[in-house]
Design an enzyme around this catalytic site. Structure first.
Site, PDB file in Angstrom:
ATOM      1  N   TYR A 131      61.680  -7.348   6.840  1.00 52.49           N
ATOM      2  CA  TYR A 131      60.355  -7.694   6.301  1.00 52.49           C
ATOM      3  C   TYR A 131      59.668  -8.735   7.194  1.00 52.49           C
ATOM      4  O   TYR A 131      58.499  -8.585   7.565  1.00 52.49           O
ATOM      5  CB  TYR A 131      60.547  -8.205   4.872  1.00 52.49           C
ATOM      6  CG  TYR A 131      59.395  -8.952   4.258  1.00 52.49           C
ATOM      7  CD1 TYR A 131      58.223  -8.293   3.896  1.00 52.49           C
ATOM      8  CD2 TYR A 131      59.483 -10.326   4.017  1.00 52.49           C
ATOM      9  CE1 TYR A 131      57.170  -8.990   3.307  1.00 52.49           C
ATOM     10  CE2 TYR A 131      58.446 -11.023   3.435  1.00 52.49           C
ATOM     11  CZ  TYR A 131      57.286 -10.354   3.086  1.00 52.49           C
ATOM     12  OH  TYR A 131      56.240 -11.043   2.518  1.00 52.49           O
TER      13      TYR A 131
HETATM   14  N1  LIG Z   1      56.467 -12.846  -2.524  1.00 52.32           N
HETATM   15  C1  LIG Z   1      56.341 -13.879  -1.708  1.00 52.32           C
HETATM   16  O1  LIG Z   1      56.928 -14.959  -1.903  1.00 52.32           O
HETATM   17  C2  LIG Z   1      55.441 -13.762  -0.506  1.00 52.32           C
HETATM   18  C3  LIG Z   1      55.346 -14.843   0.381  1.00 52.32           C
HETATM   19  C4  LIG Z   1      54.439 -14.774   1.421  1.00 52.32           C
HETATM   20  C5  LIG Z   1      53.659 -13.643   1.605  1.00 52.32           C
HETATM   21  N2  LIG Z   1      53.791 -12.585   0.755  1.00 52.32           N
HETATM   22  C6  LIG Z   1      52.913 -11.422   0.975  1.00 52.32           C
HETATM   23  O2  LIG Z   1      51.805 -11.587   0.126  1.00 52.32           O
HETATM   24  C7  LIG Z   1      51.198 -10.310  -0.106  1.00 52.32           C
HETATM   25  C8  LIG Z   1      50.712 -10.214  -1.544  1.00 52.32           C
HETATM   26  O3  LIG Z   1      51.749 -10.547  -2.424  1.00 52.32           O
HETATM   27  P1  LIG Z   1      51.658 -10.095  -3.958  1.00 52.32           P
HETATM   28  O4  LIG Z   1      52.587 -10.950  -4.720  1.00 52.32           O
HETATM   29  O5  LIG Z   1      50.243  -9.992  -4.348  1.00 52.32           O
HETATM   30  O6  LIG Z   1      52.278  -8.625  -3.830  1.00 52.32           O
HETATM   31  P2  LIG Z   1      52.203  -7.406  -4.867  1.00 52.32           P
HETATM   32  O7  LIG Z   1      51.803  -7.884  -6.218  1.00 52.32           O
HETATM   33  O8  LIG Z   1      53.485  -6.648  -4.710  1.00 52.32           O
HETATM   34  O9  LIG Z   1      50.979  -6.546  -4.302  1.00 52.32           O
HETATM   35  C9  LIG Z   1      51.122  -5.668  -3.234  1.00 52.32           C
HETATM   36  C10 LIG Z   1      50.190  -4.507  -3.482  1.00 52.32           C
HETATM   37  O10 LIG Z   1      50.355  -3.562  -2.408  1.00 52.32           O
HETATM   38  C11 LIG Z   1      50.159  -2.313  -2.984  1.00 52.32           C
HETATM   39  N3  LIG Z   1      50.706  -1.191  -2.241  1.00 52.32           N
HETATM   40  C12 LIG Z   1      52.000  -0.854  -2.066  1.00 52.32           C
HETATM   41  N4  LIG Z   1      52.088   0.342  -1.460  1.00 52.32           N
HETATM   42  C13 LIG Z   1      50.807   0.765  -1.269  1.00 52.32           C
HETATM   43  C14 LIG Z   1      50.223   1.931  -0.724  1.00 52.32           C
HETATM   44  N5  LIG Z   1      50.961   2.933  -0.266  1.00 52.32           N
HETATM   45  N6  LIG Z   1      48.864   2.046  -0.707  1.00 52.32           N
HETATM   46  C15 LIG Z   1      48.089   1.063  -1.194  1.00 52.32           C
HETATM   47  N7  LIG Z   1      48.581  -0.067  -1.743  1.00 52.32           N
HETATM   48  C16 LIG Z   1      49.924  -0.200  -1.782  1.00 52.32           C
HETATM   49  C17 LIG Z   1      50.877  -2.382  -4.318  1.00 52.32           C
HETATM   50  O11 LIG Z   1      50.397  -1.339  -5.122  1.00 52.32           O
HETATM   51  P3  LIG Z   1      50.979  -1.038  -6.601  1.00 52.32           P
HETATM   52  O12 LIG Z   1      50.319  -2.054  -7.479  1.00 52.32           O
HETATM   53  O13 LIG Z   1      50.522   0.348  -6.832  1.00 52.32           O
HETATM   54  O14 LIG Z   1      52.458  -1.180  -6.497  1.00 52.32           O
HETATM   55  C18 LIG Z   1      50.500  -3.762  -4.791  1.00 52.32           C
HETATM   56  O15 LIG Z   1      49.356  -3.725  -5.616  1.00 52.32           O
HETATM   57  C19 LIG Z   1      52.241  -9.270   0.289  1.00 52.32           C
HETATM   58  O16 LIG Z   1      51.821  -8.638   1.478  1.00 52.32           O
HETATM   59  C20 LIG Z   1      53.481 -10.087   0.569  1.00 52.32           C
HETATM   60  O17 LIG Z   1      54.232  -9.542   1.626  1.00 52.32           O
HETATM   61  C21 LIG Z   1      54.650 -12.630  -0.298  1.00 52.32           C
END
Ligand SMILES: NC(=O)c1ccc[n+]([C@@H]2O[C@H](COP(=O)([O-])OP(=O)(O)OC[C@H]3O[C@@H](n4cnc5c(N)ncnc54)[C@H](OP(=O)(O)O)[C@@H]3O)[C@@H](O)[C@H]2O)c1
Length: 218
Positions: A131
């Site tokens: 990742y």
């Molecule tokens: N978790 C952490 O601690 C952390 C830390 C730093 C950065 N980040 C990054 O921050 C970002 C946002 O985080 P978050 O918590 O908002 O993540 P999230 O809630 O998992 O949101 C990610 C979105 O991407 C969508 N997605 C997945 N596959 C897709 C596809 N094929 N086509 C279109 N959309 C798609 C998902 O759709 P569905 O709703 O349909 O599943 C979901 O709505 C991510 O990129 C993550 O890598 C995370």
């Protein structure tokens, strides 16, 4: 006011962003995969746009994005589906969106990325290492795109209520940050087009978001 196209529009950061950006008068369109997400996104003030990063072509996504002046990529596989899904969404999905933004004539592109040094003090899985590698490659792709990009690298995301205060800059110590405050930071960055071609790291902190973002303007 900006016309913003959010990729990953139904995500947890994106939903918070859509609500806050709409309240401030921006127009927001939100790409989402599942029909049942549309009503929620509309209730937040966004315009739902149906489509999946694994099914759209560059031209197909560009057609959906046309008319916007800012793209925000907050999509991610979230570790679901293994390394191939991470590569498809966080990696190739970002590349698709960058290429589509160019075709749609959208010059400003904001990416929610990650600290490359996230969780260095803990044992972590090969999936997590993958990742981090994919996210870094995505940063490189965007940074070399020629667009007016901003790469925001938040620390570990929490669902705690936002404090409205952060620490941000080109390099800050790794930490945690509420998703609310990530969204607020993105809204303020949208409103400061002078912030361009910058990598910004973000954690919880003590400086009001608006002041912290204004401090990035050269
Ligand atoms: N978790 C952490 O601690 C952390 C830390 C730093 C950065 N980040 C990054 O921050 C970002 C946002 O985080 P978050 O918590 O908002 O993540 P999230 O809630 O998992 O949101 C990610 C979105 O991407 C969508 N997605 C997945 N596959 C897709 C596809 N094929 N086509 C279109 N959309 C798609 C998902 O759709 P569905 O709703 O349909 O599943 C979901 O709505 C991510 O990129 C993550 O890598 C995370």
């Amino acid at each position: 006011m900006s016309n913003i196209f959010v990729i990953g529009g139904a995500g947890k950061v994106a939903r918070r962003f859509i609500g806050q950006a709409s309240e401030r008068g921006h127009s927001v369109r939100a790409l989402h995969r599942h029909p049942e997400q549309a009503a929620d996104l509309a209730a937040l003030g966004g315009v739902p746009v149906s489509g999946s990063l694994t099914e759209l072509s560059v031209s197909g996504l560009a057609d959906l994005m046309k008319g916007s002046d800012v793209a925000l990529f907050s999509a991610g596989a979230g570790g679901r589906g293994g390394p191939e899904t991470t590569a498809a969404i966080d990696g190739r999905g970002l590349e698709l969106a960058v290429d589509a933004a160019k075709e749609a004539g959208i010059n400003r592109f904001l990416l929610v990325s990650v600290f490359p040094d996230a969780l260095r003090d803990e044992p972590h899985s090969e999936g997590f290492e993958n990742y981090i590698r994919v996210k870094k490659q995505a940063d490189v792709y965007l940074a070399e795109s020629g667009l007016d990009w901003v790469i925001l690298r938040p620390g570990t995301l929490s669902k705690e209520p936002g404090t409205g205060k952060v620490r941000l800059g080109p390099a800050v110590p790794y930490g945690v940050v509420p998703r609310d405050d990530v969204a607020t930071t993105l809204v303020h960055i949208v409103s400061q087009p002078q912030i361009r071609r910058e990598i910004i790291e973000l954690t919880e902190g003590s400086i009001p978001v608006e002041e912290a973002v204004a401090g990035l303007v050269r």
